[in-house]
Design an enzyme around this catalytic site. Structure first.
Site, PDB file in Angstrom:
ATOM      1  N   LYS A 239      70.984  31.604 -57.817  1.00 28.12           N
ATOM      2  CA  LYS A 239      71.101  33.069 -57.721  1.00 28.12           C
ATOM      3  C   LYS A 239      72.040  33.441 -56.573  1.00 28.12           C
ATOM      4  O   LYS A 239      72.956  34.230 -56.751  1.00 28.12           O
ATOM      5  CB  LYS A 239      69.732  33.689 -57.466  1.00 28.12           C
ATOM      6  CG  LYS A 239      69.794  35.146 -57.007  1.00 28.12           C
ATOM      7  CD  LYS A 239      68.455  35.773 -56.739  1.00 28.12           C
ATOM      8  CE  LYS A 239      67.955  35.585 -55.338  1.00 28.12           C
ATOM      9  NZ  LYS A 239      68.555  36.474 -54.323  1.00 28.12           N
ATOM     10  N   ASN A 240      71.828  32.837 -55.389  1.00 26.02           N
ATOM     11  CA  ASN A 240      72.563  33.272 -54.196  1.00 26.02           C
ATOM     12  C   ASN A 240      73.998  32.804 -54.175  1.00 26.02           C
ATOM     13  O   ASN A 240      74.761  33.164 -53.276  1.00 26.02           O
ATOM     14  CB  ASN A 240      71.812  32.857 -52.931  1.00 26.02           C
ATOM     15  CG  ASN A 240      70.535  33.679 -52.787  1.00 26.02           C
ATOM     16  OD1 ASN A 240      70.381  34.699 -53.479  1.00 26.02           O
ATOM     17  ND2 ASN A 240      69.626  33.235 -51.955  1.00 26.02           N
TER      18      ASN A 240
ATOM     19  N   ARG B 238      70.577  43.339 -53.011  1.00 23.01           N
ATOM     20  CA  ARG B 238      71.235  43.161 -51.704  1.00 23.01           C
ATOM     21  C   ARG B 238      72.682  42.750 -51.917  1.00 23.01           C
ATOM     22  O   ARG B 238      73.568  43.188 -51.201  1.00 23.01           O
ATOM     23  CB  ARG B 238      70.480  42.055 -50.951  1.00 23.01           C
ATOM     24  CG  ARG B 238      71.166  41.518 -49.713  1.00 23.01           C
ATOM     25  CD  ARG B 238      70.730  42.214 -48.488  1.00 23.01           C
ATOM     26  NE  ARG B 238      71.272  41.590 -47.292  1.00 23.01           N
ATOM     27  CZ  ARG B 238      71.585  42.295 -46.194  1.00 23.01           C
ATOM     28  NH1 ARG B 238      71.414  43.595 -46.180  1.00 23.01           N
ATOM     29  NH2 ARG B 238      72.063  41.706 -45.122  1.00 23.01           N
TER      30      ARG B 238
ATOM     31  N   CYS C 264      65.126  43.130 -51.060  1.00 23.36           N
ATOM     32  CA  CYS C 264      63.695  43.058 -50.728  1.00 23.36           C
ATOM     33  C   CYS C 264      63.445  43.603 -49.320  1.00 23.36           C
ATOM     34  O   CYS C 264      64.282  43.522 -48.446  1.00 23.36           O
ATOM     35  CB  CYS C 264      63.229  41.608 -50.779  1.00 23.36           C
ATOM     36  SG  CYS C 264      63.282  40.910 -52.421  1.00 23.36           S
TER      37      CYS C 264
ATOM     38  N   ARG D 100      67.643  44.351 -42.882  1.00 21.42           N
ATOM     39  CA  ARG D 100      68.824  43.976 -43.692  1.00 21.42           C
ATOM     40  C   ARG D 100      70.099  44.680 -43.215  1.00 21.42           C
ATOM     41  O   ARG D 100      70.766  45.365 -43.953  1.00 21.42           O
ATOM     42  CB  ARG D 100      68.597  44.250 -45.186  1.00 21.42           C
ATOM     43  CG  ARG D 100      67.272  43.888 -45.802  1.00 21.42           C
ATOM     44  CD  ARG D 100      66.892  42.425 -45.823  1.00 21.42           C
ATOM     45  NE  ARG D 100      67.765  41.503 -46.472  1.00 21.42           N
ATOM     46  CZ  ARG D 100      67.585  41.033 -47.729  1.00 21.42           C
ATOM     47  NH1 ARG D 100      66.615  41.501 -48.462  1.00 21.42           N
ATOM     48  NH2 ARG D 100      68.405  40.129 -48.239  1.00 21.42           N
ATOM     49  N   PRO D 101      70.443  44.587 -41.924  1.00 20.81           N
ATOM     50  CA  PRO D 101      71.671  45.234 -41.440  1.00 20.81           C
ATOM     51  C   PRO D 101      72.916  44.574 -42.040  1.00 20.81           C
ATOM     52  O   PRO D 101      72.851  43.437 -42.519  1.00 20.81           O
ATOM     53  CB  PRO D 101      71.613  45.008 -39.942  1.00 20.81           C
ATOM     54  CG  PRO D 101      70.796  43.793 -39.773  1.00 20.81           C
ATOM     55  CD  PRO D 101      69.777  43.807 -40.874  1.00 20.81           C
ATOM     56  N   ILE D 102      74.051  45.291 -41.987  1.00 16.32           N
ATOM     57  CA  ILE D 102      75.337  44.687 -42.420  1.00 16.32           C
ATOM     58  C   ILE D 102      76.390  44.841 -41.327  1.00 16.32           C
ATOM     59  O   ILE D 102      77.597  44.792 -41.592  1.00 16.32           O
ATOM     60  CB  ILE D 102      75.843  45.312 -43.749  1.00 16.32           C
ATOM     61  CG1 ILE D 102      75.991  46.830 -43.628  1.00 16.32           C
ATOM     62  CG2 ILE D 102      74.951  44.941 -44.926  1.00 16.32           C
ATOM     63  CD1 ILE D 102      76.751  47.464 -44.789  1.00 16.32           C
ATOM     64  N   ASP D 103      75.927  44.981 -40.079  1.00 19.42           N
ATOM     65  CA  ASP D 103      76.872  45.195 -38.970  1.00 19.42           C
ATOM     66  C   ASP D 103      77.887  44.067 -38.829  1.00 19.42           C
ATOM     67  O   ASP D 103      79.060  44.311 -38.507  1.00 19.42           O
ATOM     68  CB  ASP D 103      76.113  45.385 -37.657  1.00 19.42           C
ATOM     69  CG  ASP D 103      75.190  44.212 -37.355  1.00 19.42           C
ATOM     70  OD1 ASP D 103      74.327  43.916 -38.209  1.00 19.42           O
ATOM     71  OD2 ASP D 103      75.367  43.574 -36.313  1.00 19.42           O
TER      72      ASP D 103
ATOM     73  N   ASP E  65      63.758  31.130 -47.500  1.00 20.09           N
ATOM     74  CA  ASP E  65      63.385  31.535 -48.864  1.00 20.09           C
ATOM     75  C   ASP E  65      62.290  30.659 -49.456  1.00 20.09           C
ATOM     76  O   ASP E  65      61.712  31.012 -50.478  1.00 20.09           O
ATOM     77  CB  ASP E  65      64.611  31.513 -49.785  1.00 20.09           C
ATOM     78  CG  ASP E  65      65.646  32.528 -49.355  1.00 20.09           C
ATOM     79  OD1 ASP E  65      66.796  32.437 -49.819  1.00 20.09           O
ATOM     80  OD2 ASP E  65      65.306  33.402 -48.533  1.00 20.09           O
TER      81      ASP E  65
ATOM     82  N   ILE F 125      63.967  34.013 -39.279  1.00 20.47           N
ATOM     83  CA  ILE F 125      65.143  34.699 -39.842  1.00 20.47           C
ATOM     84  C   ILE F 125      64.857  36.170 -40.136  1.00 20.47           C
ATOM     85  O   ILE F 125      65.632  37.053 -39.773  1.00 20.47           O
ATOM     86  CB  ILE F 125      65.611  34.000 -41.150  1.00 20.47           C
ATOM     87  CG1 ILE F 125      65.850  32.507 -40.930  1.00 20.47           C
ATOM     88  CG2 ILE F 125      66.818  34.711 -41.742  1.00 20.47           C
ATOM     89  CD1 ILE F 125      67.051  32.155 -40.078  1.00 20.47           C
TER      90      ILE F 125
ATOM     91  N   ARG G 299      63.881  38.954 -60.777  1.00 28.80           N
ATOM     92  CA  ARG G 299      65.216  39.133 -60.184  1.00 28.80           C
ATOM     93  C   ARG G 299      65.837  37.783 -59.840  1.00 28.80           C
ATOM     94  O   ARG G 299      67.052  37.634 -59.799  1.00 28.80           O
ATOM     95  CB  ARG G 299      65.089  39.940 -58.866  1.00 28.80           C
ATOM     96  CG  ARG G 299      65.131  41.416 -58.980  1.00 28.80           C
ATOM     97  CD  ARG G 299      65.292  42.010 -57.586  1.00 28.80           C
ATOM     98  NE  ARG G 299      66.338  41.308 -56.865  1.00 28.80           N
ATOM     99  CZ  ARG G 299      66.340  41.132 -55.550  1.00 28.80           C
ATOM    100  NH1 ARG G 299      65.356  41.595 -54.821  1.00 28.80           N
ATOM    101  NH2 ARG G 299      67.326  40.498 -54.957  1.00 28.80           N
TER     102      ARG G 299
END
Ligand code: EPZ
Length: 417
Positions: free
Chosen positions: A22-23, A92, A116, A121-124, A304, A326, A397
């Site tokens: 998936k990832n 995501r 999730c 879940r930052p994207i900085d 995970d 994490i 998912r």
């Protein structure tokens, strides 16, 4: 169908075939935008995250054909327009459209990604990378606009070895002018899979899989056919199930060295496994001993698989310590696991102490997130009696055909309304 019903305690025997990762697939599909010709990806898992990405590509008028595990994509006539919230928030990994559209069109306009609730879940770090390549980033209402007159290679240091940021910067840099260096890059196998796909199209990426990745910009990317690597998290989930219920259960189509950290922890607990070149075979034993787990970036123990490991630890004699380093909210499945009879204490949402061996009993429970849902499914497989799990869209998912894969090896499991 919105629930999964399981009667626990059935031994599992036979072969489970693992699907594409998936990832990896959720990055490869947006990466196809960068190709100037038609391109195909094979061994794509049949999961709803892939459906969501296909929907976004079609919304952008890309030509997408999906037959079983093959996806063929042609973005020569696609349009670049704002990706609406109802599409970007489904997963995501919609954030990969930022790097791909910026790399192709030098402009992106999209609503924020979803994902999730395992943390903020930052994207900085993604945005830091885009800025250091010459883009301006600004937020308007609840969407984000990223623009660049031109993208110029640069040296980018990642404060955290973020998987998403590493891949997204690679996507934005692959056609930039000059050379980009990503320092403190994430090293997950999925990153190597994406880098190899781009190189197959003619990109010049070296160092993927190490903490230093070098990308020399090129002007065109041509036709390529690429295969998704096996899903190490799906494989790990089935390996844990096999350790609990397997009698000559073969987990097939895997890359064992992507599972080294899990295999070594299961061996430490007493699981005996036959490791082949592309499979792992397990015969469960009844006495396992408690172990300690600390989640780390690859090649450390994967976050995970932390949640799927919890049911296994309830069956190990002694107290197992689980440290989640994490994500800040990745113990949401513990509540329902305790409801099924487990003896677990959680310390400031960072450490869990699992006392075993405790028998579990069937209950009505919920999936709180993707891997939390998988964890509840494993609890149901080993519990005495009937377990019904709701909110199973989380599970669907990320796990291709999980109910049938388990049914085929002897589980008493079905989808119900
Ligand atoms: C990927 O998420 C995976 N998702 C996650 O799997 C996985 O848990 C995670 O990597 C870690 O291995 C996909 O690949 C789609 P990160 P990602 O950026 O890229 C912080 C699953 O179950 N961070 O490596 O979002 C972040 O808060 C999912 O399949 C920043 O601070 O993870 C976290 O603490 C769940 N700023 C840490 O880094 C950023 O800009 C690792 O996140 C980005 C991340």
């Amino acid at each position: 169908m919105s629930k999964i019903k399981i009667e626990g305690g059935h031994k599992l025997t036979g072969t489970v075939n693992i699907s594409g990762a998936k990832n990896s697939a959720v990055a490869l599909i947006p990466a196809a935008i960068l190709c100037d010709e038609e391109t195909s990806i094979i061994n794509v898992p049949n999961i709803s995250d892939v459906d969501s990405l296909e929907e976004i590509l079609k919304y952008l008028k890309a030509d997408v054909k999906r037959e079983e595990d093959h996806v063929t994509i042609n973005c020569q006539n696609m349009t670049n327009k704002c990706i609406p919230h109802e599409l970007s928030s489904k997963l995501r990994a919609s954030y990969y459209f930022m790097g791909a559209l910026l790399g192709k069109f030098h402009e992106v306009d999209m609503h924020f990604p979803g994902g999730c609730s395992i943390g903020k879940r930052p994207i900085d770090l993604h945005l830091k990378g885009f800025r250091e390549l010459g883009a301006t980033v600004y937020e308007k209402d609840d969407h984000i606009i990223i623009k660049a007159k031109e993208l110029t290679g640069n040296k980018i240091y990642l404060d955290i070895p973020s998987v998403g940021a590493t891949i997204n910067i690679m996507l934005a840099a692959v056609k930039a002018k000059g050379t980009t260096i990503i320092e403190n890059a994430a090293q997950e196998p999925e990153i190597v899979n994406v880098a190899m796909y781009l190189n197959n199209m003619g990109a010049q990426i070296t160092g993927a899989g190490s903490n230093l990745i070098k990308i020399t910009g090129v002007s065109t990317l041509t036709k390529a056919i690429h295969e998704v690597i096996p899903d190490r998290i799906e494989a790990g989930t089935y390996l844990i199930i096999a350790s609990l219920l397997g009698e000559n259960l073969k987990i097939n189509k895997v890359i064992p060295n992507h599972l080294e950290s899990l295999v070594s922890k299961l061996k430490e607990a007493g699981v005996n496994m036959e490791i082949g070149n592309d499979y792992i075979r397990v015969n469960k034993v009844n006495e396992y001993k408690a172990i300690n787990i600390k989640t780390l970036v690859y090649p450390g123990f994967p976050t995970d698989l932390q949640q799927p490991m919890i049911p296994f630890l309830t069956q190990c004699h002694g107290i197992s310590k689980v440290e989640e380093t994490i994500w800040e909210n990745r113990f949401q499945n513990i509540m329902d696991t305790i409801k099924m009879g487990a003896n677990i204490e959680v310390e400031n949402n960072k450490v869990a102490y699992v006392k075993g061996k405790t028998p579990l009993k069937g209950e009505n429970v919920s999936a709180t997130d993707l891997r939390g849902g998988a964890s509840m499914l494993i609890c149901g497989l080993i519990a005495e009696g009937i377990t019904v799990i709701d909110n199973i869209n989380f599970i669907l998912r990320g796990y291709d055909n999980i109910v049938n894969k388990l049914k085929e090896v002897g589980a008493n499991i079905e989808l119900i309304d």
